[in-house]
Write a protein that holds these residues in place. Structure first.
Motif, PDB file in Angstrom:
ATOM      1  N   MET A  84      36.985  47.262  41.200  1.00 53.87           N
ATOM      2  CA  MET A  84      35.686  47.590  40.608  1.00 53.87           C
ATOM      3  C   MET A  84      34.760  48.279  41.605  1.00 53.87           C
ATOM      4  O   MET A  84      33.807  48.943  41.208  1.00 53.87           O
ATOM      5  N   LEU A  85      35.014  48.089  42.906  1.00 51.93           N
ATOM      6  CA  LEU A  85      34.183  48.792  43.881  1.00 51.93           C
ATOM      7  C   LEU A  85      34.363  50.306  43.794  1.00 51.93           C
ATOM      8  O   LEU A  85      33.411  51.086  43.976  1.00 51.93           O
ATOM      9  N   HIS A  86      35.576  50.724  43.501  1.00 56.19           N
ATOM     10  CA  HIS A  86      35.864  52.162  43.370  1.00 56.19           C
ATOM     11  C   HIS A  86      36.686  52.364  42.106  1.00 56.19           C
ATOM     12  O   HIS A  86      37.900  52.603  42.161  1.00 56.19           O
ATOM     13  N   PRO A  87      36.052  52.221  40.966  1.00 56.35           N
ATOM     14  CA  PRO A  87      36.811  52.281  39.711  1.00 56.35           C
ATOM     15  C   PRO A  87      37.510  53.621  39.494  1.00 56.35           C
ATOM     16  O   PRO A  87      38.580  53.668  38.880  1.00 56.35           O
ATOM     17  N   ASP A  88      36.907  54.691  39.975  1.00 48.59           N
ATOM     18  CA  ASP A  88      37.531  55.997  39.740  1.00 48.59           C
ATOM     19  C   ASP A  88      38.761  56.199  40.609  1.00 48.59           C
ATOM     20  O   ASP A  88      39.689  56.938  40.225  1.00 48.59           O
ATOM     21  N   GLU A  89      38.787  55.538  41.768  1.00 55.01           N
ATOM     22  CA  GLU A  89      39.905  55.716  42.675  1.00 55.01           C
ATOM     23  C   GLU A  89      40.953  54.603  42.547  1.00 55.01           C
ATOM     24  O   GLU A  89      42.008  54.670  43.181  1.00 55.01           O
ATOM     25  N   ALA A  90      40.640  53.537  41.789  1.00 54.16           N
ATOM     26  CA  ALA A  90      41.552  52.392  41.676  1.00 54.16           C
ATOM     27  C   ALA A  90      42.815  52.769  40.915  1.00 54.16           C
ATOM     28  O   ALA A  90      42.779  53.563  39.970  1.00 54.16           O
ATOM     29  N   ASP A  91      43.927  52.185  41.375  1.00 52.24           N
ATOM     30  CA  ASP A  91      45.213  52.354  40.681  1.00 52.24           C
ATOM     31  C   ASP A  91      45.340  51.197  39.692  1.00 52.24           C
ATOM     32  O   ASP A  91      45.875  50.123  40.002  1.00 52.24           O
ATOM     33  N   TRP A  92      44.821  51.383  38.500  1.00 49.87           N
ATOM     34  CA  TRP A  92      44.748  50.288  37.527  1.00 49.87           C
ATOM     35  C   TRP A  92      46.126  49.771  37.106  1.00 49.87           C
ATOM     36  O   TRP A  92      46.302  48.573  36.930  1.00 49.87           O
ATOM     37  N   PRO A  93      47.120  50.625  36.893  1.00 50.05           N
ATOM     38  CA  PRO A  93      48.445  50.060  36.565  1.00 50.05           C
ATOM     39  C   PRO A  93      48.969  49.134  37.667  1.00 50.05           C
ATOM     40  O   PRO A  93      49.526  48.056  37.383  1.00 50.05           O
ATOM     41  N   ARG A  94      48.811  49.559  38.955  1.00 48.43           N
ATOM     42  CA  ARG A  94      49.273  48.690  40.034  1.00 48.43           C
ATOM     43  C   ARG A  94      48.447  47.407  40.099  1.00 48.43           C
ATOM     44  O   ARG A  94      48.968  46.317  40.358  1.00 48.43           O
ATOM     45  N   THR A  95      47.131  47.516  39.845  1.00 50.66           N
ATOM     46  CA  THR A  95      46.280  46.319  39.813  1.00 50.66           C
ATOM     47  C   THR A  95      46.708  45.369  38.703  1.00 50.66           C
ATOM     48  O   THR A  95      46.745  44.137  38.878  1.00 50.66           O
ATOM     49  N   ALA A  96      47.038  45.945  37.531  1.00 50.20           N
ATOM     50  CA  ALA A  96      47.474  45.102  36.407  1.00 50.20           C
ATOM     51  C   ALA A  96      48.769  44.380  36.734  1.00 50.20           C
ATOM     52  O   ALA A  96      48.947  43.193  36.411  1.00 50.20           O
TER      53      ALA A  96
ATOM     54  N   MET B 111      43.542  37.079  42.421  1.00 50.58           N
ATOM     55  CA  MET B 111      43.158  37.870  41.234  1.00 50.58           C
ATOM     56  C   MET B 111      41.727  38.360  41.362  1.00 50.58           C
ATOM     57  O   MET B 111      41.411  39.518  41.051  1.00 50.58           O
ATOM     58  N   ARG B 112      40.848  37.488  41.815  1.00 47.67           N
ATOM     59  CA  ARG B 112      39.445  37.884  41.954  1.00 47.67           C
ATOM     60  C   ARG B 112      39.298  38.994  42.999  1.00 47.67           C
ATOM     61  O   ARG B 112      38.559  39.985  42.796  1.00 47.67           O
ATOM     62  N   ALA B 113      40.021  38.857  44.117  1.00 48.15           N
ATOM     63  CA  ALA B 113      39.934  39.883  45.155  1.00 48.15           C
ATOM     64  C   ALA B 113      40.452  41.226  44.646  1.00 48.15           C
ATOM     65  O   ALA B 113      39.869  42.288  44.929  1.00 48.15           O
ATOM     66  N   GLN B 114      41.534  41.220  43.893  1.00 45.93           N
ATOM     67  CA  GLN B 114      42.099  42.466  43.371  1.00 45.93           C
ATOM     68  C   GLN B 114      41.155  43.136  42.370  1.00 45.93           C
ATOM     69  O   GLN B 114      40.967  44.360  42.379  1.00 45.93           O
ATOM     70  N   ILE B 115      40.538  42.334  41.523  1.00 48.11           N
ATOM     71  CA  ILE B 115      39.613  42.904  40.528  1.00 48.11           C
ATOM     72  C   ILE B 115      38.363  43.439  41.209  1.00 48.11           C
ATOM     73  O   ILE B 115      37.864  44.543  40.888  1.00 48.11           O
TER      74      ILE B 115
ATOM     75  N   ALA C 210      49.787  43.530  39.725  1.00 46.66           N
ATOM     76  CA  ALA C 210      49.453  42.472  40.677  1.00 46.66           C
ATOM     77  C   ALA C 210      48.797  41.288  39.985  1.00 46.66           C
ATOM     78  O   ALA C 210      49.067  40.123  40.307  1.00 46.66           O
ATOM     79  N   LEU C 211      47.912  41.591  39.015  1.00 40.97           N
ATOM     80  CA  LEU C 211      47.270  40.498  38.274  1.00 40.97           C
ATOM     81  C   LEU C 211      48.282  39.709  37.456  1.00 40.97           C
ATOM     82  O   LEU C 211      48.208  38.474  37.358  1.00 40.97           O
ATOM     83  N   LEU C 212      49.240  40.428  36.844  1.00 39.90           N
ATOM     84  CA  LEU C 212      50.264  39.731  36.060  1.00 39.90           C
ATOM     85  C   LEU C 212      51.099  38.812  36.959  1.00 39.90           C
ATOM     86  O   LEU C 212      51.488  37.723  36.548  1.00 39.90           O
ATOM     87  N   SER C 213      51.368  39.243  38.189  1.00 39.06           N
ATOM     88  CA  SER C 213      52.124  38.409  39.114  1.00 39.06           C
ATOM     89  C   SER C 213      51.356  37.128  39.424  1.00 39.06           C
ATOM     90  O   SER C 213      51.919  36.019  39.422  1.00 39.06           O
ATOM     91  N   SER C 214      50.044  37.284  39.685  1.00 35.70           N
ATOM     92  CA  SER C 214      49.220  36.092  39.946  1.00 35.70           C
ATOM     93  C   SER C 214      49.131  35.216  38.712  1.00 35.70           C
ATOM     94  O   SER C 214      49.136  33.978  38.803  1.00 35.70           O
ATOM     95  N   LEU C 215      49.018  35.823  37.527  1.00 37.55           N
ATOM     96  CA  LEU C 215      48.974  35.043  36.288  1.00 37.55           C
ATOM     97  C   LEU C 215      50.279  34.295  36.055  1.00 37.55           C
ATOM     98  O   LEU C 215      50.284  33.158  35.562  1.00 37.55           O
TER      99      LEU C 215
END
Length: 449
Positions: free
Chosen positions: A262-274, A254-258, A276-281
């Protein structure tokens, strides 16, 4: 006050009091016997003196008052004629009237009696032995008197008995205390060794004893307890290490994904990140939920005690589960056990989850009964479990290599939870032989009808 004394002191005092009472009772019981024996000696001394004087009178009857020879033991003698006159007497009784006037004797012409008088200085009661002696046409009687033995025998005897009782009681108390001190010495060694054992030095053991006795049993029991404690501590340490590792994995992901997003917030695919985070949660939540379940089971939290139909339990659980591998049912009806329906459902769900992960195509669930046991079996047609690994699968956070390759998302706590639930119900959960795949067998006591 006595409860605050040491065992040594209590045993010494108990030995002193018990032996004091015991020896005193023995002395009281022996005194009448000693009195009887001494009285017998006195009577025999008196009889011997009376017979000696009687023989002399029979040979030559005295015609006037004269003394008779006394002995060291018997110095009170009288010879009385048939008219009650004293014809002879020992020096101490010269001039004294008859001390006894009883002339009746037995068939052996002997009289045994006791007389108490204050006529003789220093004498209270006397043992009397008399013999009738024929003198011409008359019968005279020779009396020998000897002091009667008092009930306490003598003051010296009383003092001696008291001193002997006290001395023997003191010796018994000393021996008891010494014996207790030596007997408790191993207990002190065990206490010292236990006091030096710490959580970081659980490999130490109390010293064995040279003799097989109760204290040796205590030492061996303590060592067995320390063995179990060391095993439990090692298991807890291993469990804590495994739990930390399994919890750290989803947190690290989760920390690595976030951080990457955050390194490239404008280019990040936030739905896909969410997602992935839900899977880890979800994985993190599953691990925490299983840990809480194990904590409750370890604490012995009581469950419900209801009648549970195993066949119905299987049908209800399969109806709730999403479609997956094909399930074949071999359910015997009316197999009822006593237990907590929620926990037994959790046990079945964990077995089905395990079978779902490892089966190639088919899962078989069977319900049957054996004697007084209800039996639930879950089989899969997967690779199976090697015989030497069948107990390892029930260790917490233990997943075999094949399991980790096929399902990296498992918590490694499903089967341990299932076994804990089975144990809490007084049953067993084991892996048994099967022609193909793994075969988990649950046995729980049936409800008595």
């Amino acid at each position: 006050m006595f409860s605050k004394w040491s065992v040594r002191r209590r045993m010494a005092v108990a030995a002193l009091l018990s032996t004091l009472v015991g020896y005193f009772v023995i002395a009281v019981l022996i005194t009448p016997l000693a009195h009887s024996v001494l009285t017998g000696y006195q009577i025999e001394h008196a009889a011997s003196a009376a017979r000696r004087v009687a023989a002399g009178v029979q040979r030559s009857a005295p015609d006037r008052m004269r003394p008779v020879t006394a002995t060291e033991d018997v110095d009170l003698l009288q010879v009385i004629d048939d008219h009650g006159a004293v014809r002879q007497a020992s020096p101490r009784l010269l001039g004294y009237p008859p001390l006894i006037r009883d002339t009746s004797t037995g068939d052996d012409n002997r009289l045994d009696a006791t007389v108490c008088t204050n006529r003789v200085p220093g004498v209270t009661c006397l043992i009397v032995v008399g013999y009738r002696v024929p003198v011409g046409s008359a019968f005279w009687t020779v009396y020998a008197y000897i002091p009667a033995v008092p009930w306490y025998i003598s003051p010296l005897y009383v003092v001696g008995v008291l001193l002997a009782v006290l001395l023997l009681s003191a010796i018994s108390a000393y021996v008891a205390r010494t014996t207790v001190v030596r007997a408790l010495r191993p207990v002190t060694d065990i206490k010292t060794e236990l006091a030096e054992i710490t959580a970081t030095d659980l490999g130490r053991r109390v010293p064995p004893l040279p003799h097989r006795d109760e204290l040796d049993d205590l030492a061996r029991t303590v060592n067995q307890t320390l063995d179990r404690l060391e095993h439990a501590v090692q298991q807890e340490r291993r469990f804590a290490a495994d739990a930390s590792h399994d919890l750290r994995t989803p947190l690290t992901a989760m920390r690595a994904q976030i951080e990457e997003a955050m390194l490239h917030p404008d280019e990040a695919d936030w739905p896909r990140t969410a997602v992935a985070l839900l899977s880890s949660l979800d994985r993190l939540q599953a691990i925490v939920t299983d840990l809480l379940t194990l904590a409750k089971l370890d604490a012995g939290a009581p469950g419900l005690g209801a009648d549970v139909n195993l066949a119905e339990l299987v049908k209800e659980e399969l109806a709730r589960r999403p479609p997956g591998k094909r399930v074949e049912l071999k359910l015997r009806p009316a197999v009822v056990v006593t237990g907590d329906p929620l926990r037994l459902t959790r046990l079945l769900a964990n077995l089905l989850d395990n079978a779902e992960r490892h089966a190639e195509s088919t899962i078989t669930v069977a319900v049957d009964e054996r004697d007084d046991w209800g039996v639930l079996e879950v089989l899969d047609d997967g690779a199976g479990i090697a015989p030497d690994q069948r107990e390892n699968v029930f260790r917490r956070f233990t997943r075999l290599d094949a399991s980790r390759n096929r399902d990296a998302g498992g918590t490694g706590l499903g089967l341990p939870i299932a076994r804990e639930i089975a144990t809490a119900h007084g049953g067993t959960l084991t892996v048994e032989d099967s022609d193909i795949g793994a075969r988990f067998v649950l046995q729980i006591p049936r409800t008595s009808s």
